[in-house]
Every structure is written in C-alpha cells, then in structure tokens.
Design an enzyme around this catalytic site. Structure first.
Site, PDB file in Angstrom:
ATOM      1  N   CYS A 104      -9.123   2.584   3.683  1.00  0.00           N
ATOM      2  CA  CYS A 104      -8.964   1.591   4.739  1.00  0.00           C
ATOM      3  C   CYS A 104     -10.109   1.594   5.738  1.00  0.00           C
ATOM      4  CB  CYS A 104      -7.624   1.722   5.448  1.00  0.00           C
ATOM      5  SG  CYS A 104      -7.015   3.383   5.619  1.00  0.00           S
ATOM      6  N   ILE A 117       0.825  -1.213   0.000  1.00  0.00           N
ATOM      7  CA  ILE A 117       0.000   0.000   0.000  1.00  0.00           C
ATOM      8  C   ILE A 117       0.863   1.269   0.000  1.00  0.00           C
ATOM      9  CG2 ILE A 117      -1.934   1.163   1.167  1.00  0.00           C
ATOM     10  CD1 ILE A 117      -2.555  -1.600  -0.097  1.00  0.00           C
ATOM     11  N   GLY A 118       2.148   1.140   0.252  1.00  0.00           N
ATOM     12  CA  GLY A 118       3.003   2.317   0.101  1.00  0.00           C
ATOM     13  C   GLY A 118       4.117   2.411   1.117  1.00  0.00           C
ATOM     14  N   HIS A 177      -2.833  -4.201  11.120  1.00  0.00           N
ATOM     15  CA  HIS A 177      -3.057  -3.621  12.442  1.00  0.00           C
ATOM     16  C   HIS A 177      -2.653  -4.585  13.542  1.00  0.00           C
ATOM     17  CE1 HIS A 177      -5.723  -1.365   9.707  1.00  0.00           C
ATOM     18  NE2 HIS A 177      -5.208  -0.359  10.359  1.00  0.00           N
TER      19      HIS A 177
HETATM   20  N1  GLN Z   1       0.132   5.045   1.342  1.00  0.00           N
HETATM   21  C1  GLN Z   1      -0.153   5.163   2.745  1.00  0.00           C
HETATM   22  C2  GLN Z   1       0.731   4.211   3.517  1.00  0.00           C
HETATM   23  O1  GLN Z   1       1.018   3.172   3.044  1.00  0.00           O
HETATM   24  C3  GLN Z   1      -1.598   4.874   3.039  1.00  0.00           C
HETATM   25  C4  GLN Z   1      -1.936   5.104   4.481  1.00  0.00           C
HETATM   26  C5  GLN Z   1      -3.407   5.019   4.821  1.00  0.00           C
HETATM   27  O2  GLN Z   1      -4.196   4.421   4.127  1.00  0.00           O
HETATM   28  N2  GLN Z   1      -3.818   5.592   5.908  1.00  0.00           N
HETATM   29  O3  GLN Z   1       1.138   4.486   4.607  1.00  0.00           O
HETATM   30 ZN    ZN Z   2      -5.010   2.374   4.684  1.00  0.00          ZN
END
Ligand code: GLN
Ligand code: ZN
Length: 754
Positions: free
Chosen positions: A642, A430-431, A693
C-alpha cells in the site's frame, strides 16, 4: 573527561501522558493550559531523569506536542498561506491545523522520517516563503531547564535537512531559500547565546543520504555562516554511515561532530585517522533504535581507540540517534519473562549505559557493569531459547528450488484459470472488514479472561458468517474471512510464533499522538502450530466461492518489529519466511485455493544509501519467494502493497512472482501504473479503485473511469478489481455502498470487454 551526552529523549511520557493530553485537547476535554502543563511535566521528568542518571549534556527542544519538524516550521514562521495565519506567534490551533487539518483546510503532508517508523510533517515552500522567529518554545524550554540547574543543549533540525525534506509548491528549489533561512537561524543562535547556552545540537541526518552537489554546497555555506560564534555547534548525523559524505562532514567548521556507530560501525577508524585537530567527536555507540542491552566491552574498545587518538576531552558518548525511537522504561515491564528482560535496555536504561561507559573511560571502577554485560552477551550467544537447533539445521538445508514456484507464471496461469473459474475483472477485497465495537469488546474480554475460548470462538465465527454472507450478497468473486480475530497484522502472527515476545508498555511514537508497540524478535523463529487455518477453513466451508487465505509477509513482520541484533536481518527474515511457508502449505492442504501474503513494508525497508539497495532487495525478494513458493501451480498467490511509488523497485516487485498484486492507486488516479506499463509487468494486478483512507463513497462511474484508464495500459485479462487497502478502519455504512458500487463497476467493465 569523556562526557556522557544524549541526543533526544522520547516525549510521550512513561504512561503516554502526552498522547492522552493532546487527544483530550483535540476533543475539548482539557484546556490549552492543561495541555501545556502536561508538556512541562513530561519535560521536567525527562530532564531530571537524565541529570540523575549522570548525563552531562541534556537535550532541550527535543520535546514536541506533535512533531519536531512541525516545531521547526512553527519556530521559523513557515506557515503555508492556506492557514490564514496572522503572523508573529504560531498559536496552538494553527499548529494543530497544520498537523491535522481542520474543517476548512487540509493538513500538511506527512511522511516517514528516513527509514524509521516515525512520521514527520513535511514543510511546504514557495519562492515567497518568509522566515521569522515565530514561537518562543525553544527559548522557554531552555529557561525551564536552566531553572532546574541543568546544562541544556538545545536541539534544532539543521537548515539543510529542513529545506531538503520540504516540498516545493511552485517549483522553486527549496535550497534557494537558504540565505533567508540562515539569517533567522543566526538570530535563534544569538538568542540562545543570550540565555547562556554553551552548545547547540544541529541535526543534519541528510548526511546519511546520498546527497547532491547542491546540498553539499548548501551545507558548507550553512555551517560557515553559523559556526565560529559565541555558541558551539554539535553537528549530529545519524541513521547511517557517512560514506561519501565523510570528508564533507569532517570539513564543516562545527565544534563537534556526532556519528552513528551502530549503523556505521566500520567507519570509526577511518574517521579518527583524519579527524580535525580541534573538533570533538561524539560517538553514537548505544543503539537508539533497538531494545537490546549494549555490549559494553565492544563499545569500550571503540571508545578507547577514540580516546587514544583524540584525548578524553575530545570524546563524548551518546546514543546512535535520538532515543525517540526506543520505548521509555524497561522497569515498567512487570510481566516480561525475566531472562528476556535481562537482555534488554529501553531509553532510561540506555542512559545508564552511556554514563557507565563514560565512567569506565574516566577511570572509575565500574567493573561490575562490565562483568554483567559480558554475562548477558554470553547468555544470549548460548541460550537455547534463542538458538533453536531445529531452525538452524532447516536453514542450512535450504535449496534453490525452495525459492521458486514449480512452473513459470505463463504455465501456472491457465491451470489457475481452470481451477478458479473467475470472470474477467474479478472482484475481491484486501482482507479486513470493519473492526466494530463488538469485535474489539469480544477480543478485550477474551484477553481479560471474562470471555472463554468457546465464547470467543463463537463470536468470531459469527463475524465470519456475517462478512461471508455480505460478500455473497453483493456478488464479490473472491471472498475473505474479514480478519476480525486480528488485533494487528504483525502482532497476531508474532503471538503464535516461537522467537517473538511482547512488551506491555514498549510504546514508540509513530506520528502525532499515535504510538505503536512493536513485537520483539529475540530468537530463532518457528511455527509450533498452524495460525490461520481454522479460521480460513471455517470461512471456506460457508461458501462455494474461493476464500482467500490471508497472511502477513516476512519482510513486513521484520520491519514492524524490534529485531535481534546478533545475526543479519536477512537471516531472521528467512526464518520467518520458513515459518510462513509451513502455513501456506497447510492452507493449501486445507483446500484454500488463493493465499495472499501482504508486504506493505517492502519499500520502507530500502536502505538509505542506494549502493545498499540491491543487496536488500535480493534477500527481501528471496524471503517472499521462500514463504510463497511451496504451492502447486493451481494455487494462486496474491500479495498486497500500500504505497504508490513503485518506479524504482518495479523489477523487484515483479521478481516476487506473485500471481496477482493489489496496490494503492486510486488517489493518484492510476498514475503509478506507468511503472507497470513501462516494465510490462507480466502477472495480474489489482489497482485499487476505492480509496479506503477516506470516508467518501466512490460512485460506479468514477470506478469505471479508473478501470478504463487501467485497461488502456494493461491487458484487461490482467486486471483485478479491489479497494486500495484493508477496510478495518472504515464503517459498515461506508463499506456496504462502496463495495456494492465496486462490484457494479466490474460488471460494467465486463460488458464493455465481453
Ligand atoms: N490484509 C490486511 C488488511 O486488509 C492488509 C493491511 C495493510 O496492507 N496494511 O487489513
Ligand atoms: Zn494496504
């Protein structure tokens, strides 16, 4: 006499004393007595500050060590059975166990407080939930305030809001508990009477929602039972206009009613026209949720019409809602630009505004304040730092084609497939990758000036090399640069955009001991120079695999900031979108083939009244599309969200027209996919298979199982394989095996569907 009142004050302390004390207590560094003392010191400071400012009704019991809803649960003794609570008194350990869980017992659920960024602990109910007064906190605090010579106004969450925000554990309708609950509320009120309390504030923010007939009946029964005794009740509503609940709220027999006139500005005249003869009206004129100075002249007009209609003895002035949602004291901002600062008011300054307004209404000469307020209004309406003609003319030339990709998804898809050459079940993240101590230290040193630009650059590039190498080694298909350079996903961009500023101490409680310092959007937004292109291009230069560019979307930037109040939020959102559009184009031009625009906040922006949803969703979707649609067909746009409740806004999520969306699903075992199936979501989806999480490392088998579930209801060619969210809060020791397993799970799926 018009009274100056307050609904609640931030409890963290000007230097976040409560945060440090509570966390110190959890770690065992300070004793319970020391923690309790810190709480008492903060309350005393807050009360005296309010008294000295000239506030006539000072709120009490607005303080909490963790959360005001949890305090109600404790006061009422509604401790869920799994805490093995012995009854009688809810001690500090039980209190924090409910908030955070402990070695053996899960915490209670936490969720967002209406449409704010504050989170409360959700009460749990079942048919045999019993209520009995189980803490003395509220009574002790009343005594403390009385000892200081104050006129305390204790605050309680009202019974119907308390029950409505709770969760039933056995299917029992929580409202059925109302009669039992009311008898305890009666006892609480009687005890307060015994302490000489004149007014009690009952918060029923539920009146700002679309309520059911059963909730309306519950409110009638509650306030018929609670009102008309020796203590007077101020029924406090906030966060929205009363709308359909207006007549109900007016008819409840409370001695005073508080209304939010910031969110519900237009409702005053209608309410005044039918306001009951004896009731007092509390006017929420000062914005409790934003940091701008009040326009005293406009407030005065509203307040004067109320005084004309009701007489000055039946009008109070107040913030729109508790000041809990505002930072504490603007005077602590020593580095803020003087002009920007002159436009703002934090909680302490808002108290002065309330008192000033009351003073003017009571015939005192506070002319200077009015002149000053007029000057600020004029300065803001004409300032070239706010009003950027280049931004405004660009906004005026937006054309419809700027809100749509050149081709529909079905045409883009084959072009993207040819350009990217990805396997079935492509893998990505996701990054962010773990924010290690090394990264945080480098950033801190750079900010302090002990590490120069070159040193910082080198440190970040090293991080990028490490994560790229790792991702290649384990065989991920679409890589990321890891976001090591980002402190926070909104702040990072805000710092580089025109129209944003930042405070040093503008902390607001988010949940428990956690505070956030939202950026402040004061003016027209634009992007002077590229923000992420150097990092993304560097990362791409290290690998032949596609590198995802990573941006925070316009809606999320808007909702996680304090936003200017001199133009509609939709306008500000589109300005941010335009700035991002430039970034997207630059990333594309630099050879980045996939660009992800994160929008975790899109759902939390939903208005409290359903009738307002469509208008919001329209401008939210438009903003996202404006930011993302400049690219060629072969450039793939991703988004990420999310939260797992999609059903009611799935149409809008599809309307974003992102080529791929990654979402949280692993904890709900893919349940949310139902929304996608029913809707026949057309584009690609990455249902999270790794719950980031939790420190737990998911096995290959369990991720395969989740993917199989997804593959039953979605076209396998639609499915991406990725975690639930960014990995920045996790440790490498967890991330390495978890992602290795994830890649393996994708391979198993490919064999299955080859
Ligand atoms: N790209 C962000 C990360 O990976 C996304 C964070 C989020 O969705 N809150 O941290
Ligand atoms: Zn997220």
């Amino acid at each position: 006499m018009v009274l100056a009142t307050n609904l609640g004050f931030p409890r963290m302390g000007a230097k976040r004393e409560l945060k440090f004390a509570v966390e110190g207590f959890w770690k065992g560094d300070i004793t319970e007595a020391e923690l309790v003392q810190t709480g008492a010191d903060i309350r005393r400071t807050n009360w005296l500050m309010q008294r000295d400012a000239g506030i006539d009704h000072v709120p009490v019991n607005d303080f909490a060590f963790y959360d005001q809803m949890l305090d109600m649960t404790s006061l009422l003794g509604a401790v869920p059975p799994r805490y093995n609570w012995a009854g009688s008194n809810v001690d500090m350990h039980t209190y924090f166990a409910m908030a955070r869980g402990n070695a053996t017992t899960q915490a209670m659920e936490m969720t967002k407080w209406f449409d704010t960024n504050y989170h409360y602990i959700v009460p749990e109910f079942s048919a045999d939930t019993k209520f009995a007064i189980s803490t003395t906190k509220i009574f002790d605090e009343v005594a403390e305030a009385k000892a200081l010579g104050l006129n305390p106004r204790p605050v309680l969450i009202g019974p119907v809001t308390y029950l409505s925000l709770g969760k039933s554990k056995d299917g029992t309708d929580p409202l059925l508990l109302l009669p039992k609950l009311l008898s305890v509320y009666r006892q609480i009120l009687m005890t307060l009477v015994g302490q000489g309390v004149e007014w009690v504030q009952m918060d029923e923010p539920i009146l700002a929602l679309d309520i059911t007939q059963a909730q309306a009946e519950a409110l009638k029964s509650a306030y018929t039972t609670l009102c008309g005794y020796d203590v007077k009740i101020c029924l406090a509503t906030y966060f929205e206009k009363l709308s359909a609940n207006e007549d109900l709220a007016l008819s409840l027999p409370s001695e005073a009613l508080h209304i939010d006139l910031r969110r519900g500005a237009g409702q005053l005249n209608g309410i005044l026209a039918k306001f009951p003869d004896t009731k007092i009206l509390s006017l929420g004129l000062i914005d409790g949720r934003n940091i701008w100075k009040n326009n005293l002249r406009l407030s005065l007009e509203q307040a004067e019409s109320a005084v004309d209609a009701l007489g000055s003895d039946r009008v109070w002035l107040a913030p729109s809602c508790s000041l809990l949602h505002s930072p504490i004291d603007l005077n602590l901002e020593t580095r803020m630009d003087a002009q920007l600062k002159s436009w703002m008011a934090f909680s302490k300054q808002k108290l002065d505004e309330i008192v000033t307004l009351a003073s003017i209404l009571n015939g005192n000469d506070v002319g200077a304040a009015l002149t000053e307020s007029d000057a600020v209004a004029k300065d803001r309406s004409t300032s070239l730092r706010i009003h950027d003609s280049a931004v405004k003319s660009r906004m005026a030339t937006l054309t419809l084609d700027m809100f749509a990709r050149a081709s529909p998804f079905i045409n883009r898809r084959p072009v993207q497939q040819a350009s990217l050459g990805l396997p079935l079940f492509p893998t990505t993240t996701i990054g962010s990758f773990p924010q290690t101590k090394t990264i945080r230290e480098a950033r801190a040193a750079f900010k302090k000036g002990t590490l120069d630009v070159n040193g910082y650059d080198a440190a970040m590039k090293q991080e990028i090399r490490d994560v790229v190498k790792f991702q290649e080694e384990i065989g991920l298909d679409v890589l990321v640069h890891g976001e090591a350079e980002r402190n926070d996903m909104v702040e990072y961009f805000g710092e580089q955009l025109k129209g944003f500023t930042f405070s040093q101490n503008g902390w607001v409680q988010s949940y428990g001991s956690r505070c956030v310092k939202p950026p402040i959007i004061f003016g027209d937004v634009s992007r002077p120079t590229p923000m992420t292109v150097t990092w993304s291009s560097y990362a791409q230069s290290l690998t032949p695999r596609p590198m995802k560019g990573m941006l925070t979307g316009p809606i999320t930037m808007l909702f996680w900031s304090f936003v200017r109040d001199d133009q509609p939020r939709s306008e500000t959102c589109k300005q941010i979108a335009l700035a991002l559009r430039d970034e997207v184009s630059d990333l594309e031009a630099a050879g980045i083939k996939i660009i992800q625009i994160d929008e975790p906040a899109i759902r939390e922006g939903l208005p409290l009244h359903r009738a307002d949803w469509n208008a919001y969703l329209k401008w939210a979707v438009d903003s996202f599309r404006l930011s993302s649609s400049s690219v060629r067909d072969e450039t793939q746009i991703h988004t990420h969200m999310c939260y797992s409740e999609f059903n009611d806004i799935i149409g809008s999520i599809a309307a974003l027209d992102a080529d791929s969306i990654s979402i949280e699903t692993s904890r709900s075992q893919m349940e949310l996919l139902e929304a996608f199936i029913e809707f026949q979501y057309p584009n690609e989806i990455g249902p999270g298979v790794y719950d980031i999480h939790s420190p737990r490392i998911p096995s290959v088998d369990e991720m395969v199982m989740l993917l199989e579930k997804a593959a039953i209801v979605l076209d396998p060619a639609q499915i991406w394989v990725n975690p639930d969210c960014g990995l920045k809060t996790r440790a490498w020791a967890e991330v390495k095996p978890a992602l290795t397993n994830m890649v393996e799970a994708a391979k198993v799926m490919r064999r299955m569907f080859a």
